[in-house]
Write a protein that holds these residues in place. Structure first.
Motif, PDB file in Angstrom:
ATOM      1  N   LEU A   1       0.831  -1.203   0.000  1.00 36.02           N
ATOM      2  CA  LEU A   1       0.000   0.000   0.000  1.00 36.02           C
ATOM      3  C   LEU A   1       0.867   1.256   0.000  1.00 36.02           C
ATOM      4  O   LEU A   1       0.563   2.260  -0.663  1.00 36.02           O
ATOM      5  N   VAL A   2       1.949   1.198   0.757  1.00 32.19           N
ATOM      6  CA  VAL A   2       2.830   2.376   0.855  1.00 32.19           C
ATOM      7  C   VAL A   2       3.639   2.541  -0.416  1.00 32.19           C
ATOM      8  O   VAL A   2       3.834   3.661  -0.898  1.00 32.19           O
ATOM      9  N   LEU A   3       4.109   1.428  -0.988  1.00 36.92           N
ATOM     10  CA  LEU A   3       5.029   1.535  -2.139  1.00 36.92           C
ATOM     11  C   LEU A   3       4.313   1.769  -3.463  1.00 36.92           C
ATOM     12  O   LEU A   3       4.933   2.260  -4.407  1.00 36.92           O
ATOM     13  N   THR A   4       3.038   1.401  -3.544  1.00 35.70           N
ATOM     14  CA  THR A   4       2.336   1.513  -4.839  1.00 35.70           C
ATOM     15  C   THR A   4       2.379   2.933  -5.420  1.00 35.70           C
ATOM     16  O   THR A   4       2.748   3.116  -6.584  1.00 35.70           O
ATOM     17  N   PRO A   5       2.048   3.970  -4.677  1.00 36.26           N
ATOM     18  CA  PRO A   5       2.126   5.300  -5.297  1.00 36.26           C
ATOM     19  C   PRO A   5       3.535   5.677  -5.720  1.00 36.26           C
ATOM     20  O   PRO A   5       3.743   6.344  -6.737  1.00 36.26           O
ATOM     21  N   VAL A   6       4.503   5.249  -4.909  1.00 35.03           N
ATOM     22  CA  VAL A   6       5.908   5.565  -5.254  1.00 35.03           C
ATOM     23  C   VAL A   6       6.269   4.893  -6.558  1.00 35.03           C
ATOM     24  O   VAL A   6       6.885   5.498  -7.445  1.00 35.03           O
ATOM     25  N   MET A   7       5.883   3.612  -6.677  1.00 34.24           N
ATOM     26  CA  MET A   7       6.221   2.882  -7.896  1.00 34.24           C
ATOM     27  C   MET A   7       5.511   3.474  -9.104  1.00 34.24           C
ATOM     28  O   MET A   7       6.077   3.550 -10.203  1.00 34.24           O
ATOM     29  N   LEU A   8       4.272   3.902  -8.889  1.00 35.00           N
ATOM     30  CA  LEU A   8       3.533   4.511 -10.007  1.00 35.00           C
ATOM     31  C   LEU A   8       4.236   5.782 -10.482  1.00 35.00           C
ATOM     32  O   LEU A   8       4.371   6.044 -11.693  1.00 35.00           O
ATOM     33  N   LEU A   9       4.672   6.551  -9.495  1.00 30.41           N
ATOM     34  CA  LEU A   9       5.351   7.809  -9.848  1.00 30.41           C
ATOM     35  C   LEU A   9       6.640   7.535 -10.608  1.00 30.41           C
ATOM     36  O   LEU A   9       6.935   8.180 -11.646  1.00 30.41           O
ATOM     37  N   LEU A  10       7.389   6.555 -10.106  1.00 34.51           N
ATOM     38  CA  LEU A  10       8.647   6.226 -10.771  1.00 34.51           C
ATOM     39  C   LEU A  10       8.375   5.722 -12.193  1.00 34.51           C
ATOM     40  O   LEU A  10       9.091   6.064 -13.135  1.00 34.51           O
ATOM     41  N   GLY A  11       7.330   4.889 -12.296  1.00 33.84           N
ATOM     42  CA  GLY A  11       6.974   4.367 -13.620  1.00 33.84           C
ATOM     43  C   GLY A  11       6.619   5.487 -14.596  1.00 33.84           C
ATOM     44  O   GLY A  11       7.017   5.481 -15.762  1.00 33.84           O
ATOM     45  N   TRP A  12       5.919   6.452 -14.117  1.00 33.81           N
ATOM     46  CA  TRP A  12       5.551   7.569 -14.989  1.00 33.81           C
ATOM     47  C   TRP A  12       6.780   8.363 -15.426  1.00 33.81           C
ATOM     48  O   TRP A  12       6.910   8.763 -16.584  1.00 33.81           O
ATOM     49  N   ILE A  13       7.681   8.557 -14.462  1.00 37.80           N
ATOM     50  CA  ILE A  13       8.903   9.316 -14.795  1.00 37.80           C
ATOM     51  C   ILE A  13       9.722   8.557 -15.830  1.00 37.80           C
ATOM     52  O   ILE A  13      10.216   9.132 -16.820  1.00 37.80           O
ATOM     53  N   PHE A  14       9.824   7.250 -15.610  1.00 37.29           N
ATOM     54  CA  PHE A  14      10.611   6.452 -16.573  1.00 37.29           C
ATOM     55  C   PHE A  14       9.955   6.483 -17.955  1.00 37.29           C
ATOM     56  O   PHE A  14      10.616   6.524 -18.981  1.00 37.29           O
ATOM     57  N   SER A  15       8.630   6.468 -17.954  1.00 33.80           N
ATOM     58  CA  SER A  15       7.935   6.480 -19.250  1.00 33.80           C
ATOM     59  C   SER A  15       8.206   7.796 -19.977  1.00 33.80           C
ATOM     60  O   SER A  15       8.331   7.847 -21.188  1.00 33.80           O
TER      61      SER A  15
END
Lengths: 407, 538
Positions: B304-318
């Motif tokens: 739950l805690v890491l999901t938003p972080v991972m989403l943000l990182l994924g968007w940046i990488f994209s």
């Protein structure tokens, strides 16, 4: 009790393991629940029941002090029984304990009342107030809790004095005096015509404008009565067969004088070598016992009702004890007192050394009044010596002798 | 003799009632034991109708209680007591025999059998049925006598008061209470074993006969009654101690004690019946399920805690990759699941697992408490335990857990209180004097004076909207005159309403006497009509 309970509980568990019957576990739950719930309930009762003792912590001699014990259950759980025990001083109460069992509902309150009779001067600890409670089944020993001690201070007898002739040479006070050297510029007595040689500062210009001639103010002489009571409670300086009575009389005299001086809005201080149960004889922070002269009970000069109560608090608590002599006390304290102060010494005897110190005090400009409390041999001789030295002496053997200050 | 203390009257009344209640409980307890014995006899000796055994046990218990009161003040081994007991037993023997004979064959059967007693007395009188009945009666009588004798030692508060006044002796009642407790437990365990064996069909002789269904209920009843007896005996012990020490008690203490005992035991029974008595999973599987749950819950929280972080990182990488590459969406965090458990009764898995958890938790808790209590009582063992290397680590871990839990609990409590206080403050701030959320006025909450002022000020505002504003220096009467000149002539009486409302305002504004509610109502009516008139003007 709990050990046998646990033993049977374990036997039941073994039985349950062998017979594998559901109802055995129901019985086990009954057992365990009774013990745990009962234990928890009684423990909670001890935490949530609050006690408060309500009473006036100070009383004058002869008064009745009603005491109210308030018991309050702050919990929603009822308290089946709680035993309240309050220890009382025998000198003040008919019985030395108050013992009651009360039962409290949810958020329930109860109160107990009793009366203490202030029959004797002193400082009396009230309590300890303790409560105990237990579980319904008696499986565990009752729990107990104690509250902090309270105290009741009974003031000494105060004889109302009216005509106490204490000498003073402190200028500019609130008491009238006859000697013009003590004129008080804040107290204007009257006005007269200007005479050559009058200071211009004394001219009342408004009056002069009204009259048409120079008018000067005349001031009323006044003195301040800065009094220090030296109460000697060194047991060695009282006759052994009347030590307690004489010391008590001395305390009564000190209290009565303090009341009289304070009523005249004058400055009053107290120095005593008696034993105060609330302090003075405790070790200093450094861990060493204080020197005897440091254990004196001192109250610096002050005015007002609050100051009087402070002095009465000390006089209520103080007890005679083997202590430093009055002569040593005087030798240390007198030089610190202002010129013109009045020293009232209340003691059980007067010897050569004391007279020497009194003379020294007079030379320092202080006024001395010597009060002998209790029966003392050679009273006439003491009077003569005091007259020779030029200071007043009073010999009081009983409280009725204080009438000399009431005429 | 000195007069007795006033509180003694309370003792006397409560003692009689409690003695009656305690004896009644003992009789009922013995009756429960007799019921279990009856079940046992029915299993061991099937055939005859043994239903009378429970009644026989009950009657024997009542007889024992009454007999003990009669011989109470007689010397135990004196002639009078021995004679009484002897007669008592003879009568019981005869009554039991008569009863059996009358039950089986009526009066005719009794007379026939009685004729046989003279021929071979021992054989014909002491039949198997009679022997078993005597055994049950003897056991019931014995049990009841033992308990009642102990109860009698807990009586005598009036005598205590007299003794105390005359500075006599005293007895240690706490030991009596302990004895009653031990007897109650001992008998209880015995009937639990009996009932358990009966229930499990483990008797060797009649394994094919059905199990006794009712004995378990009687066992539970025995224990509930016994716990109630312990409550009463504890009260008797305390009361005597208070009597010795001169402690006064409130008049309603007996009633309160009884009431609280009943409620306490009732709730206890209810909880005991509700709690699980069996388990679907063994201890280790249950532990495994618990650890799985804890691990799954922790993973869920981390996800739950890491999901938003991972989403943000994924968007940046994209963005860095030019947006051309499609990345797989992150799976959402899953709630913890349990592994499928054996459903013993066909119920849902979660329930079975919960029951098993509660069961094993209670079981372990009992064991641990017993062990810790035993260790506390045995200092040598406790000291040896403390010296163990692992013990110190365990203890430190336990202390750490306790302090951490205590810290969290304290923080949560402080935060809760602060939050509640903030809410209360915000409510107080928001609420205006007339009540309700900000900006809303509740006319009903206004006093009559305030309502009159309100209506007049509303009139002034409406007048302003209608083009007839009040000048700052105008008095109410002057404003009334200028407003009247601008009002339409319809309906008639509008000028009168204006004058009346103005007058009411002046009175409400400047007078000190109370404004009656009727005046406020009239002001409202005037205002309604004036509002209509001003609307027509607009």
């Amino acid at each position: 009790m709990t050990s046998s309970y646990l033993f049977f509980l374990l036997v039941l568990l073994a039985t349950a393991a062998v017979v594998r019957g559901d109802f055995v576990f129901t019985v086990i739950y009954l057992f365990v629940g009774a013990m745990v719930a009962g234990h928890w309930w009684s423990g909670r009762a001890m935490k949530t029941v609050k006690l408060r003792r309500v009473f006036e912590p100070r009383a004058f001699l002869g008064e009745d002090v009603p005491v109210r014990l308030e018991i309050h259950n702050h919990s929603l759980l009822p308290v089946v029984w709680v035993r309240v025990h309050d220890g009382l001083p025998l000198e003040l109460a008919a019985h030395n304990t108050v013992n009651r069992v009360v039962t409290l509902g949810p958020r329930g309150r109860a109160h107990l009342e009793y009366v203490l009779h202030a029959r004797k001067r002193g400082f009396y600890p009230i309590g300890p107030l303790s409560i105990s409670s237990g579980d319904l089944l008696g499986l565990a020993a009752p729990r107990k809790r104690e509250e902090a001690l309270d105290s009741l201070t009974v003031y000494p007898l105060i004889v109302p004095l009216t005509h106490v002739n204490l000498p003073s040479r402190s200028p500019q006070g609130t008491l009238r005096h006859t000697q013009p050297v003590f004129e008080d510029p804040t107290r204007v007595l009257s006005k007269r015509d200007y005479v050559a040689g009058d200071s211009l500062r004394r001219v009342d210009w408004k009056a002069s404008a009204a009259v048409g001639r120079l008018q000067v103010k005349q001031f009323e002489p006044s003195i301040a009565l800065h009094t220090v009571i030296f109460l000697n409670l060194n047991a060695n300086e009282y006759a052994w067969n009347a030590r307690l009575d004489a010391a008590e009389l001395g305390i009564v005299i000190a209290a009565s004088l303090a009341n009289w001086v304070t009523a005249r809005k004058q400055t009053l201080g107290l120095v005593s070598n008696g034993l105060d149960p609330l302090g003075s004889l405790e070790d200093s922070p450094s861990g060493e016992a204080e020197a005897p002269l440091q254990r004196l009970e001192r109250i610096p000069g002050g005015k007002g009702r609050g100051h009087l109560m402070r002095i009465l608090d000390v006089l209520a608590r103080i007890q005679p004890a083997e202590s430093v002599s009055l002569v040593d006390v005087l030798r240390q304290e007198s030089p610190r007192l202002p010129w013109g102060a009045t020293l009232v010494l209340i003691t059980g005897q007067a010897d050569e050394a004391l007279f020497d110190q009194l003379f020294q005090a007079r030379r320092r400009g202080q006024n001395v009044v010597l009060v002998i409390a209790g029966r003392v041999p050679g009273g006439q001789e003491i009077r003569q010596r005091a007259q020779a030295f030029g200071f007043a002496v009073y010999l009081f053997q009983t409280e009725s002798d204080l009438d000399v200050w009431r005429r | 003799m000195k007069p007795l203390a006033p509180w003694l009257a309370i003792f006397r009344r409560s003692e009689r009632w409690l003695a009656f209640a305690a004896h009644g409980l003992v009789v009922l307890m013995v009756a429960c034991v007799a019921m279990v014995l009856r079940q046992l006899v029915e299993r061991v000796l099937p055939g005859p109708d043994w239903s009378f055994l429970a009644v026989a046990g009950l009657l024997a218990a009542i007889e024992a209680a009454l007999a003990c009161r009669v011989v109470r003040y007689l010397p135990t081994f004196g002639n009078d007591a021995l004679v009484y007991r002897g007669v008592e037993w003879v009568v019981m023997l005869i009554v039991a025999k008569m009863w059996l004979e009358l039950r089986s064959g009526g009066l005719a059967g009794l007379l026939d059998n009685a004729a046989q007693w003279g021929v071979s007395f021992l054989e014909n009188f002491f039949t198997v049925e009679y022997g078993v009945a005597l055994l049950v009666v003897l056991l019931s009588w014995g049990l009841a006598t033992i308990f009642v004798l102990d109860l009698q030692e807990l009586e005598g508060d009036e005598l205590i008061a007299l003794t105390r006044q005359e500075e006599g002796g005293r007895s240690d009642r706490r030991k009596v209470h302990q004895r009653i407790l031990e007897r109650f437990f001992g008998v209880g365990v015995a009937i639990v074993v009996l009932a358990g064996l009966l229930g499990q069909d483990r008797l060797l002789f009649h394994a094919d006969t059905p199990a006794g269904a009712n004995s378990q209920g009687y066992v539970a009843a025995y224990f509930v009654l016994g716990l109630a007896l312990l409550c009463l005996t504890n009260f008797a012990v305390l009361r005597a101690a208070w009597g010795y020490e001169g402690v006064s008690t409130p008049a309603n203490l007996t009633v309160r004690w009884t009431g609280h005992s009943l409620v306490f035991l009732g709730l206890l029974l209810l909880v005991a019946l509700v709690l699980p008595t069996s388990y679907a999973l063994g201890f280790l599987p249950t532990l495994g399920v618990l650890l799985d749950l804890v691990a799954a819950a922790l993973l869920f929280v981390v996800a739950l805690v890491l999901t938003p972080v991972m989403l943000l990182l994924g968007w940046i990488f994209s963005l860095l990759q030019g947006g051309g590459t499609e990345t797989e969406p992150l799976p959402p965090p899953k709630l913890p699941e349990i592994s499928p458990a054996l459903a013993a009764n066909g119920g849902p898995s979660w329930l079975e697992v919960l029951r098993s958890l509660v069961f094993w938790g209670l079981f372990l808790g009992i064991i641990l408490y017993a062990v810790s209590h035993y260790a506390r009582q045995n200092r040598i063992l406790a000291d040896a335990l403390r010296r163990l290397a692992g013990w110190r680590w365990l203890r430190e871990t336990w202390e750490w857990l306790r302090s951490t839990w205590g810290g969290w609990h304290q923080t949560a409590r402080v935060a809760w209180r602060a939050g509640m206080e903030r809410l209360r403050t915000a409510r107080r701030r928001v609420r205006p004097e007339a009540g309700g959320p900000a900006g809303w006025l509740h006319l009903r909450r206004l006093s009559p004076r305030q309502r009159v002022l309100f209506f007049y000020l509303a009139l002034v505002r409406r007048g302003d909207d209608a083009g007839l504003p009040r000048r700052p220096g105008q008095t109410p009467l002057e404003y009334a005159q200028s407003l009247a000149s601008g009002l339409p002539p319809d309906p008639p009486g509008v000028e009168g309403d204006l004058a009346a409302l103005t007058q009411a305002f002046v009175e409400a504004r400047y007078s000190r006497h109370d404004v009656p509610a009727e005046q406020a109502s009239r002001a409202q009516r005037f205002w309604e009509r004036l509002r209509q008139a001003l609307r027509r003007r607009v």
